[in-house]
Write a protein that holds these residues in place. Structure first.
Motif, PDB file in Angstrom:
ATOM      1  N   SER A 192       5.468   1.254 -12.475  1.00 55.98           N
ATOM      2  CA  SER A 192       4.937   0.006 -13.017  1.00 55.98           C
ATOM      3  C   SER A 192       5.153  -1.127 -12.028  1.00 55.98           C
ATOM      4  O   SER A 192       5.943  -1.015 -11.087  1.00 55.98           O
ATOM      5  N   GLU A 193       4.457  -2.232 -12.276  1.00 55.19           N
ATOM      6  CA  GLU A 193       4.645  -3.408 -11.427  1.00 55.19           C
ATOM      7  C   GLU A 193       6.092  -3.868 -11.475  1.00 55.19           C
ATOM      8  O   GLU A 193       6.645  -4.341 -10.479  1.00 55.19           O
ATOM      9  N   GLY A 194       6.726  -3.706 -12.626  1.00 53.20           N
ATOM     10  CA  GLY A 194       8.109  -4.118 -12.777  1.00 53.20           C
ATOM     11  C   GLY A 194       9.069  -3.355 -11.876  1.00 53.20           C
ATOM     12  O   GLY A 194      10.117  -3.871 -11.502  1.00 53.20           O
ATOM     13  N   LEU A 195       8.738  -2.106 -11.538  1.00 54.84           N
ATOM     14  CA  LEU A 195       9.541  -1.335 -10.602  1.00 54.84           C
ATOM     15  C   LEU A 195       9.097  -1.547  -9.162  1.00 54.84           C
ATOM     16  O   LEU A 195       9.916  -1.579  -8.244  1.00 54.84           O
ATOM     17  N   LEU A 196       7.788  -1.699  -8.964  1.00 52.67           N
ATOM     18  CA  LEU A 196       7.271  -1.855  -7.608  1.00 52.67           C
ATOM     19  C   LEU A 196       7.723  -3.169  -6.965  1.00 52.67           C
ATOM     20  O   LEU A 196       8.031  -3.205  -5.771  1.00 52.67           O
ATOM     21  N   ALA A 197       7.759  -4.241  -7.751  1.00 52.60           N
ATOM     22  CA  ALA A 197       8.084  -5.556  -7.191  1.00 52.60           C
ATOM     23  C   ALA A 197       9.467  -5.601  -6.549  1.00 52.60           C
ATOM     24  O   ALA A 197       9.602  -6.057  -5.402  1.00 52.60           O
ATOM     25  N   PRO A 198      10.536  -5.131  -7.210  1.00 52.16           N
ATOM     26  CA  PRO A 198      11.845  -5.173  -6.553  1.00 52.16           C
ATOM     27  C   PRO A 198      11.931  -4.226  -5.358  1.00 52.16           C
ATOM     28  O   PRO A 198      12.637  -4.516  -4.392  1.00 52.16           O
ATOM     29  N   ARG A 199      11.224  -3.111  -5.395  1.00 47.98           N
ATOM     30  CA  ARG A 199      11.203  -2.215  -4.236  1.00 47.98           C
ATOM     31  C   ARG A 199      10.547  -2.921  -3.050  1.00 47.98           C
ATOM     32  O   ARG A 199      11.028  -2.851  -1.920  1.00 47.98           O
ATOM     33  N   PHE A 200       9.436  -3.581  -3.349  1.00 49.35           N
ATOM     34  CA  PHE A 200       8.723  -4.332  -2.311  1.00 49.35           C
ATOM     35  C   PHE A 200       9.638  -5.394  -1.698  1.00 49.35           C
ATOM     36  O   PHE A 200       9.749  -5.504  -0.475  1.00 49.35           O
ATOM     37  N   ASN A 201      10.295  -6.152  -2.556  1.00 46.64           N
ATOM     38  CA  ASN A 201      11.179  -7.217  -2.060  1.00 46.64           C
ATOM     39  C   ASN A 201      12.293  -6.663  -1.185  1.00 46.64           C
ATOM     40  O   ASN A 201      12.672  -7.279  -0.182  1.00 46.64           O
ATOM     41  N   ALA A 202      12.822  -5.499  -1.547  1.00 51.40           N
ATOM     42  CA  ALA A 202      13.897  -4.901  -0.763  1.00 51.40           C
ATOM     43  C   ALA A 202      13.422  -4.490   0.625  1.00 51.40           C
ATOM     44  O   ALA A 202      14.184  -4.550   1.594  1.00 51.40           O
ATOM     45  N   LEU A 203      12.149  -4.106   0.750  1.00 45.06           N
ATOM     46  CA  LEU A 203      11.625  -3.593   2.014  1.00 45.06           C
ATOM     47  C   LEU A 203      11.123  -4.688   2.952  1.00 45.06           C
ATOM     48  O   LEU A 203      11.058  -4.475   4.167  1.00 45.06           O
ATOM     49  N   VAL A 204      10.743  -5.847   2.404  1.00 45.11           N
ATOM     50  CA  VAL A 204      10.194  -6.900   3.267  1.00 45.11           C
ATOM     51  C   VAL A 204      11.167  -8.061   3.476  1.00 45.11           C
ATOM     52  O   VAL A 204      10.867  -8.970   4.244  1.00 45.11           O
ATOM     53  N   GLU A 249       0.825  -1.207   0.000  1.00 45.53           N
ATOM     54  CA  GLU A 249       0.000   0.000   0.000  1.00 45.53           C
ATOM     55  C   GLU A 249       0.859   1.257   0.000  1.00 45.53           C
ATOM     56  O   GLU A 249       0.584   2.219  -0.740  1.00 45.53           O
ATOM     57  N   ALA A 250       1.880   1.261   0.833  1.00 53.98           N
ATOM     58  CA  ALA A 250       2.729   2.441   0.950  1.00 53.98           C
ATOM     59  C   ALA A 250       3.470   2.743  -0.350  1.00 53.98           C
ATOM     60  O   ALA A 250       3.596   3.909  -0.750  1.00 53.98           O
ATOM     61  N   LEU A 251       3.944   1.717  -1.025  1.00 53.81           N
ATOM     62  CA  LEU A 251       4.652   1.914  -2.287  1.00 53.81           C
ATOM     63  C   LEU A 251       3.727   2.456  -3.368  1.00 53.81           C
ATOM     64  O   LEU A 251       4.106   3.341  -4.140  1.00 53.81           O
ATOM     65  N   LEU A 252       2.516   1.923  -3.424  1.00 55.31           N
ATOM     66  CA  LEU A 252       1.547   2.416  -4.408  1.00 55.31           C
ATOM     67  C   LEU A 252       1.209   3.880  -4.159  1.00 55.31           C
ATOM     68  O   LEU A 252       1.070   4.672  -5.094  1.00 55.31           O
ATOM     69  N   LYS A 253       1.090   4.243  -2.903  1.00 56.19           N
ATOM     70  CA  LYS A 253       0.762   5.627  -2.548  1.00 56.19           C
ATOM     71  C   LYS A 253       1.930   6.562  -2.834  1.00 56.19           C
ATOM     72  O   LYS A 253       1.740   7.686  -3.318  1.00 56.19           O
ATOM     73  N   HIS A 254       3.135   6.090  -2.559  1.00 53.12           N
ATOM     74  CA  HIS A 254       4.315   6.938  -2.725  1.00 53.12           C
ATOM     75  C   HIS A 254       4.612   7.231  -4.191  1.00 53.12           C
ATOM     76  O   HIS A 254       5.018   8.356  -4.535  1.00 53.12           O
ATOM     77  N   ASP A 255       4.456   6.251  -5.045  1.00 51.54           N
ATOM     78  CA  ASP A 255       4.762   6.435  -6.479  1.00 51.54           C
ATOM     79  C   ASP A 255       3.590   5.902  -7.288  1.00 51.54           C
ATOM     80  O   ASP A 255       3.521   4.717  -7.595  1.00 51.54           O
ATOM     81  N   GLN A 256       2.680   6.776  -7.629  1.00 50.24           N
ATOM     82  CA  GLN A 256       1.444   6.360  -8.292  1.00 50.24           C
ATOM     83  C   GLN A 256       1.625   6.073  -9.777  1.00 50.24           C
ATOM     84  O   GLN A 256       0.680   5.630 -10.435  1.00 50.24           O
ATOM     85  N   LYS A 257       2.808   6.306 -10.303  1.00 49.17           N
ATOM     86  CA  LYS A 257       3.043   6.056 -11.725  1.00 49.17           C
ATOM     87  C   LYS A 257       3.980   4.861 -11.967  1.00 49.17           C
ATOM     88  O   LYS A 257       4.192   4.472 -13.105  1.00 49.17           O
TER      89      LYS A 257
END
Length: 228
Positions: free
Chosen positions: A68-80, A58-66
């Motif tokens: 792509s899933e391809g960028l969000l997924a590695p960011r998510f993995n780095a944070l969890v 949720e936080a990643l989607l809110k922080h960067d609303q533009k």
């Protein structure tokens, strides 16, 4: 149920007073201390991992609303990932209140990355069960802080990036070889070498195999990209 003084102090440190203190006790109890009358934190770890994942997504989607899933997924993995959870656990002193069996105590369990990460997830689950999702979300966002806003634009780990570099040049995947291991069991030091079939290689040393592999991959990528 009354909390021990150290756990009361810990509640003040993390900013949450438990309506049901038994949830905190279970969250900090490692399986080495479990018994028929004492539950450990393994089930809470499972739940906390899911709560953490939802909060971070949720936080990643809110922080960067533009993004792509391809960028969000590695960011998510780095944070969890476990390393991040363990870092947060160290920041709040979670290791100092863990309930460990004698063998884990002797082997330095309070400093073990995997054990700290699991306990961090269990603590998130305990707060979620005690006070609901909104409170658990606030807790995670407060502790993860600017990690969320500063996560790399492309947070793919170095091992993944190096493998993609090799694949793009029709090379076999990199090989990681353990060159040495030193230090006591509770604080090992690993030296890892990463090799490509084109003969290029780099070595790195760290306190875990994963970190040493990542560091070696980072070093090799830097050398390869510097020459490209």
């Amino acid at each position: 149920m009354k909390l021990a003084a150290e756990l009361k102090a810990f509640c003040g440190q993390i900013g949450h007073e438990f309506a049901d203190p038994s949830l905190l006790v279970r969250a900090v109890t490692h399986s080495s201390m479990s018994s028929p009358t004492r539950a450990d934190n393994q089930r809470d770890e499972f739940l906390g991992d899911r709560v953490l994942g939802l909060v971070i997504a949720e936080a990643l989607l809110k922080h960067d609303q533009k993004a792509s899933e391809g960028l969000l997924a590695p960011r998510f993995n780095a944070l969890v990932r476990k390393e991040t959870c363990a870092d947060v656990a160290r920041e709040i002193g979670l290791g100092s209140v863990l309930k460990l069996g004698r063998s884990e105590m002797i082997s330095g369990g309070r400093r073990k990355e995997a054990l700290l990460a699991d306990a961090m997830e269990a603590l998130i689950a305990a707060i979620y069960q005690d006070a609901g999702f909104d409170v658990a979300r606030d807790f995670v966002l407060r502790l993860w802080g600017d990690r969320i806003t500063k996560v790399e634009a492309d947070a793919r780990d170095s091992k993944t990036a190096l493998q993609e570099w090799a694949q793009a040049r029709k090379l076999n995947p990199p090989k990681y070889i353990e060159i040495s291991r030193s230090g006591p069991d509770h604080a090992p030091v690993f030296t890892i070498e990463v090799r490509l079939e084109n003969g290029k290689s780099e070595k790195a040393t760290a306190g875990s195999k994963r970190n040493a592999e990542q560091a070696a991959a980072t070093a090799l990528l830097a050398r390869l990209e510097g020459k490209s």
